[in-house]
Design a protein around this motif. Sequence first.
Motif, PDB file in Angstrom:
ATOM      1  N   THR A 116       0.844  -1.198   0.000  1.00 12.55           N
ATOM      2  CA  THR A 116       0.000   0.000   0.000  1.00 12.55           C
ATOM      3  C   THR A 116       0.876   1.243   0.000  1.00 12.55           C
ATOM      4  OG1 THR A 116      -1.323  -1.325   1.498  1.00 12.55           O
ATOM      5  CG2 THR A 116      -2.075   0.909   1.060  1.00 12.55           C
ATOM      6  N   ILE A 127       2.180   4.051  -4.452  1.00 13.63           N
ATOM      7  CA  ILE A 127       2.248   5.396  -5.025  1.00 13.63           C
ATOM      8  C   ILE A 127       3.356   5.500  -6.073  1.00 13.63           C
ATOM      9  CG2 ILE A 127       3.772   6.401  -3.261  1.00 13.63           C
ATOM     10  CD1 ILE A 127       0.608   7.933  -4.771  1.00 13.63           C
ATOM     11  N   ILE A 166       2.051   3.814  -9.168  1.00  8.47           N
ATOM     12  CA  ILE A 166       1.132   4.719  -9.859  1.00  8.47           C
ATOM     13  C   ILE A 166       1.930   5.782 -10.596  1.00  8.47           C
ATOM     14  CG2 ILE A 166      -0.598   6.532  -9.474  1.00  8.47           C
ATOM     15  CD1 ILE A 166      -1.754   4.773  -7.240  1.00  8.47           C
ATOM     16  N   VAL A 220      -4.798   3.618 -19.833  1.00  6.76           N
ATOM     17  CA  VAL A 220      -5.846   4.061 -18.910  1.00  6.76           C
ATOM     18  C   VAL A 220      -6.193   2.888 -17.998  1.00  6.76           C
ATOM     19  CG1 VAL A 220      -8.232   4.827 -18.750  1.00  6.76           C
ATOM     20  CG2 VAL A 220      -6.744   5.780 -20.522  1.00  6.76           C
ATOM     21  N   LYS A 241      -3.681   2.438 -15.371  1.00  8.65           N
ATOM     22  CA  LYS A 241      -3.812   3.413 -14.283  1.00  8.65           C
ATOM     23  C   LYS A 241      -4.782   2.886 -13.225  1.00  8.65           C
ATOM     24  CE  LYS A 241      -2.658   8.041 -15.857  1.00  8.65           C
ATOM     25  NZ  LYS A 241      -3.080   9.414 -15.621  1.00  8.65           N
ATOM     26  N   GLN A 250      -4.460   1.593  -9.001  1.00  3.26           N
ATOM     27  CA  GLN A 250      -5.268   1.941  -7.833  1.00  3.26           C
ATOM     28  C   GLN A 250      -5.580   0.742  -6.946  1.00  3.26           C
ATOM     29  OE1 GLN A 250      -8.458   3.877 -10.002  1.00  3.26           O
ATOM     30  NE2 GLN A 250      -7.802   5.858  -9.186  1.00  3.26           N
ATOM     31  N   ILE A 257      -3.166   0.869  -3.904  1.00 11.84           N
ATOM     32  CA  ILE A 257      -3.096   1.968  -2.937  1.00 11.84           C
ATOM     33  C   ILE A 257      -4.177   1.819  -1.862  1.00 11.84           C
ATOM     34  CG2 ILE A 257      -4.626   3.633  -4.101  1.00 11.84           C
ATOM     35  CD1 ILE A 257      -2.441   5.749  -3.515  1.00 11.84           C
ATOM     36  N   ILE A 258      -5.188   1.006  -2.187  1.00 10.15           N
ATOM     37  CA  ILE A 258      -6.289   0.812  -1.237  1.00 10.15           C
ATOM     38  C   ILE A 258      -5.785   0.116   0.027  1.00 10.15           C
ATOM     39  CG2 ILE A 258      -8.462  -0.451  -0.879  1.00 10.15           C
ATOM     40  CD1 ILE A 258      -9.010   0.029  -3.861  1.00 10.15           C
ATOM     41  N   SER A 259      -6.184   0.667   1.112  1.00 11.33           N
ATOM     42  CA  SER A 259      -5.733   0.117   2.395  1.00 11.33           C
ATOM     43  C   SER A 259      -6.269  -1.295   2.592  1.00 11.33           C
ATOM     44  CB  SER A 259      -6.240   1.044   3.510  1.00 11.33           C
ATOM     45  OG  SER A 259      -6.280   0.339   4.719  1.00 11.33           O
ATOM     46  N   ASP A 302      -9.703  -1.845   3.789  1.00 10.52           N
ATOM     47  CA  ASP A 302     -10.840  -1.739   2.875  1.00 10.52           C
ATOM     48  C   ASP A 302     -10.944  -2.956   1.959  1.00 10.52           C
ATOM     49  OD1 ASP A 302     -11.728   0.770   3.741  1.00 10.52           O
ATOM     50  OD2 ASP A 302     -10.187   1.780   2.545  1.00 10.52           O
ATOM     51  N   GLU A 325     -14.172  -3.504  -0.003  1.00 16.11           N
ATOM     52  CA  GLU A 325     -14.410  -2.624  -1.147  1.00 16.11           C
ATOM     53  C   GLU A 325     -13.453  -2.967  -2.301  1.00 16.11           C
ATOM     54  OE1 GLU A 325     -14.860   1.454  -0.116  1.00 16.11           O
ATOM     55  OE2 GLU A 325     -15.396   1.995  -2.162  1.00 16.11           O
ATOM     56  N   LYS A 367     -15.105  -5.443  -4.270  1.00 15.17           N
ATOM     57  CA  LYS A 367     -16.131  -4.839  -5.106  1.00 15.17           C
ATOM     58  C   LYS A 367     -15.509  -4.208  -6.359  1.00 15.17           C
ATOM     59  CE  LYS A 367     -18.938  -2.536  -2.105  1.00 15.17           C
ATOM     60  NZ  LYS A 367     -19.509  -1.199  -1.724  1.00 15.17           N
ATOM     61  N   LEU A 368     -14.411  -3.554  -6.089  1.00 16.15           N
ATOM     62  CA  LEU A 368     -13.706  -2.862  -7.159  1.00 16.15           C
ATOM     63  C   LEU A 368     -13.256  -3.829  -8.255  1.00 16.15           C
ATOM     64  CD1 LEU A 368     -12.320  -0.249  -8.173  1.00 16.15           C
ATOM     65  CD2 LEU A 368     -10.408  -0.776  -6.677  1.00 16.15           C
ATOM     66  N   ASP A 372     -15.827  -4.750 -10.616  1.00 11.06           N
ATOM     67  CA  ASP A 372     -16.331  -3.672 -11.487  1.00 11.06           C
ATOM     68  C   ASP A 372     -15.423  -3.536 -12.704  1.00 11.06           C
ATOM     69  OD1 ASP A 372     -17.280  -1.398 -12.647  1.00 11.06           O
ATOM     70  OD2 ASP A 372     -16.853  -0.079 -10.939  1.00 11.06           O
ATOM     71  N   LYS A 426     -14.514  -0.270 -14.475  1.00 12.54           N
ATOM     72  CA  LYS A 426     -13.497   0.545 -13.818  1.00 12.54           C
ATOM     73  C   LYS A 426     -12.151   0.436 -14.556  1.00 12.54           C
ATOM     74  CE  LYS A 426     -11.450   2.750 -10.406  1.00 12.54           C
ATOM     75  NZ  LYS A 426     -11.707   4.156 -10.198  1.00 12.54           N
TER      76      LYS A 426
END
Lengths: 842, 223
Positions: free
Chosen positions: A741, A745, A748, A772, A775, A779, A782-784, A787, A790, A793-794, A797, A800
């Motif tokens: 995590t 950065i 990214i 794209v 990119k 992400q 970077i999500i903790s 989470d 979520e 969930k991401l 998706d 996304k």
Amino acid sequence: MDSLLKVPEIVINIASFLSTTDYLNFQQINKRVYNSVVNGDNDSRYWSLKLTRMGLKRVPSHEMEDNKLVDENNDEDPICIFELYKSFTSQDSKEIFKKFYHCYNSFAKKLYNNNLVNFFPASYSSDPLKQIKILNLIKRYNLSNRNDTETFTKIDTSFNIIRDIFINSVLKEMELNYQSNNLVTVAHFIKVLLISNEESNAIEFFKSKADLPPSLTVLSSDDELFLKEQSQEEENERGTGVLNPESLDKFLNPLRDFLNEKIKLADILFQSEFPVILQFVESFIQDVLLDILNNILSNYSAFLKSNDKDSKANYECLPELYFTFVKKFNTELNDSVNAGPTFQKVVYELLNLYMEPFVVNYMNQTTRVFEALINSQLVNYDIKFQDKEREQNAKIYNSLKDQTDPTNTSNNDSSNNHSITTEISVTAPEADSKQKTLPRSAHSTNSISDDKLDFLSSFTKIFKFSNNENQKLKQQLQLAYNLNLISNNLQNIKSLISLDLCYKILHETSEKTDEIYKFHTMENLLPLIKLRCQEIFKILITQLSNNHVKPAFEKAIMLLQKYNPNEIKQIEIKFDSLSAADGQVEPLVQFTELINIGDIILQMISIFYKNELIPKKIIDKNKDFLNDVIQLKKNFETSIDDFVAEGLNIGINKLMDEISFIFKTQQLPDDYNPPPPSENSPMRDIKPTKCAVRVVELLSNHCFLLTGATDKGTIDVYQQEIGERFFNEIVKHLRKSFISTEGAIWLICDINYFYDFIANKLKQKNVVPYFVGLKSIGQLYIISGKDSKELGKLISDLGKFNGIFTQEEIYEFVQRRSDWVRVRKDVEKVMYGLGLRDCCIM
Amino acid sequence: MSSEDYGYDYDLLFKIVLIGDSGVGKSNLLSRFTKNEFNMDSKSTIGVEFATRTLEIDGKRIKAQIWDTAGQERYRAITSAYYRGAVGALIVYDISKSSSYENCNHWLSELRENADDNVAVGLIGNKSDLAHLRAVPTEESKTFALENQLLFTETSALNSENVDKAFEELINTIYQKVSKHQMDLGDSAANGNANGMSALNGPTISLTPTANENKKGNGNNCC
């Protein structure tokens, strides 16, 4: 007998065979005969027949009005009488014949009695023209005696004798007057001959005065007439001719002057009365010029042979000869009254007619000569190139050998080098004999290897030798030699095709086309000219393609394929001039130069095609679209395109290898997964990692190589291909990385950096969506970990991620999280509804 | 690792996030501030972008590390990751678009929820050059800022108006907070590493350690 006279038919028949005198006497034989038979119509029939035999025309009486207009004074002039009386009526036939009789009977009598002395009256004796006219008319008058064979034959025989005597004396006079240059008088006699239908004698006379002095046809010596090999400068100055123009002029000018002289003579002697000069010029062309042409051609053939050249290329001098001949024997000829206003045109046609077979021979020969010329230049270039390469290879070997040989480093005398050069060319790359002489010295090699490498020590272990083993030194030298060779040959890629040579050959093609096309005024040769010009163009393409461009691309592609940047970098022993440029895949750079050259060649050919072949109608674009010339040109273009595509593909492979290598070697494990910050550790700046910077640098160095070198379409394909393959490399790289995590950065940041390059520098819209997508992948990290739900969930998706990745792929990515073990359960629960562990329990 | 990755070309590093609706001009504000550039047809940001600019306050070199976020990001997990460790934030709206102003409340609460309690926040009404299209009165925003203890500036990234000012004010505020905090920290953690005090040595600026303390003292101020 008396009773015979009672039958009118018999009387009339007898009368018709009588001579004039006899007939007149017969008329008076007795009154009865006269009245009943030889009188009236029967009488005028007799006279009419006589007149008709002389060529006069019998007309019905009412048309004879104008005859009364004739000048009665001229009645007795034998020259004019035939002009005066051209026709008669049966009524005046006797009267008219009387006049003819009056004029000619004295001559006829003399001839009949064979009394030829003082034949002509004094008034005619000095004028041969009048004499011959009278002679001609006597012959005509004598025709009236045809009914009386004895008289007619007798007169005719005598006439022929006197005529022969007359003609002979005319010829004699002519000769005498010609000798004393009284050309006007000669012309007068010529007229006499013409009037007497003695044209052949007139022509003979002219011909006898127009014999070509044999000295005029003696050719100059070959060395004078033909030019030796010319230097480049001379060639530019005077064109590429093979004949010495001065010498040719010196030879042809007297011939031209001779011909002009004869044109003048013909004009004086014959004026426009009888055409002799055309015939004369024709036979001059046929007998003299063609001989000369043949002689020059065969002399040239011998000349070529004696100069060790292709003796069958002798017709190469024909265009020069042809046009010089046309100039000398047409353009520079005087006008001729004798031949009339069309003289020049007719002579030109004659010249063309007789020289046509030569021109055809030339055209048939020249394509072969041209092909040989082009071929030899290309082959020579290839040989020179190979020699140079061999020499360089030997140099490399010697240089490497010197580096490994401490006793030799300072002792680089040329004689030694030379001997090795020759041997190397035979034994390289094996070079076994050389190996044995190599002293074993690990010391010197080690010093060379110092500082040569700053990475990949594991790979270089193979090349480092811990012991002084000769075998290893040998291997190392061999390997270094091979790799240096590849590297050096890469530098040579762009000289595989010589633009200068191609330009020269194109220039020669253009000149040859012009040379052939110059004959286009010979209309019946036009189809042949077009065909030959097309052949020249085909030869150009075939030769360029088969003997230059194709082998060059094939070799370049082979070198590209062999190239391994990492091997090159690892060479411990390097040839001085070789320095692998950092941040560049050398062969790709070199190859693009080749593409550039190939593109220029194609453009030059296209320009030639458009500016030379189309305007000259050698090829009709609309009609000849199936023509093999166009097909050949297309095939050539396609083959270059294919080479370019293949080469670029390999080049891109190498570029990707290099990128993959940088990813593997330059991306540090801490980059995306830094150790937990300690109290003292400074905060890391957020900027692209060194590895990413290197990768983008490498890309920048290669993505734009083609700009200006080829068409936009190819560049787009090339750049898109790089973009897509680069994307795949990143994906591969990500699948091997661990990302925390905290470290996300920097990932990214790297992805942003890549994206920026693709979207703003490369500007290939088709590729941007992939980045794209990347990119969004960034992400994921970077999500903790808190989470995690979520996160699940991401992942589900897909929108996304720009639709670039499948769920499985995204799932694979998320597994690269350093805390995957901890978040996995939650993620899978969201994704599948149940965690895998739950499944196990069930 | 070379020193350039972890170089001390600054004394303090502040993480600042730019938030606000999509299309309000966050990226252009950032590029105007860090590169003095403006891109008329910039595309919407994907994910997050970074830029830095170093300012000097009180003789200290302060590096502002600004995170430019995508306005349309709807995953809280992602936005919260962006807020993590931020000491400052600029909530940006478009003065010609009232919905972007109305959403500021949402952005503010999301920020409060995820970021450090002590985070300094500025409210930015961008596109002040579009005065003729104004939909959000300055006074209203001012009041909103006052009520929520936000800095407030109206800016134009297009003509540069107030851009530097807005960022500088925010950084100044953060700096004030940090120096005050470090004094507090110096008092309370006398036994700590003396070097920890010196920003020169390793300026890891994080307000988190003191967040709990502050909460105790100022808890009522926020909510």
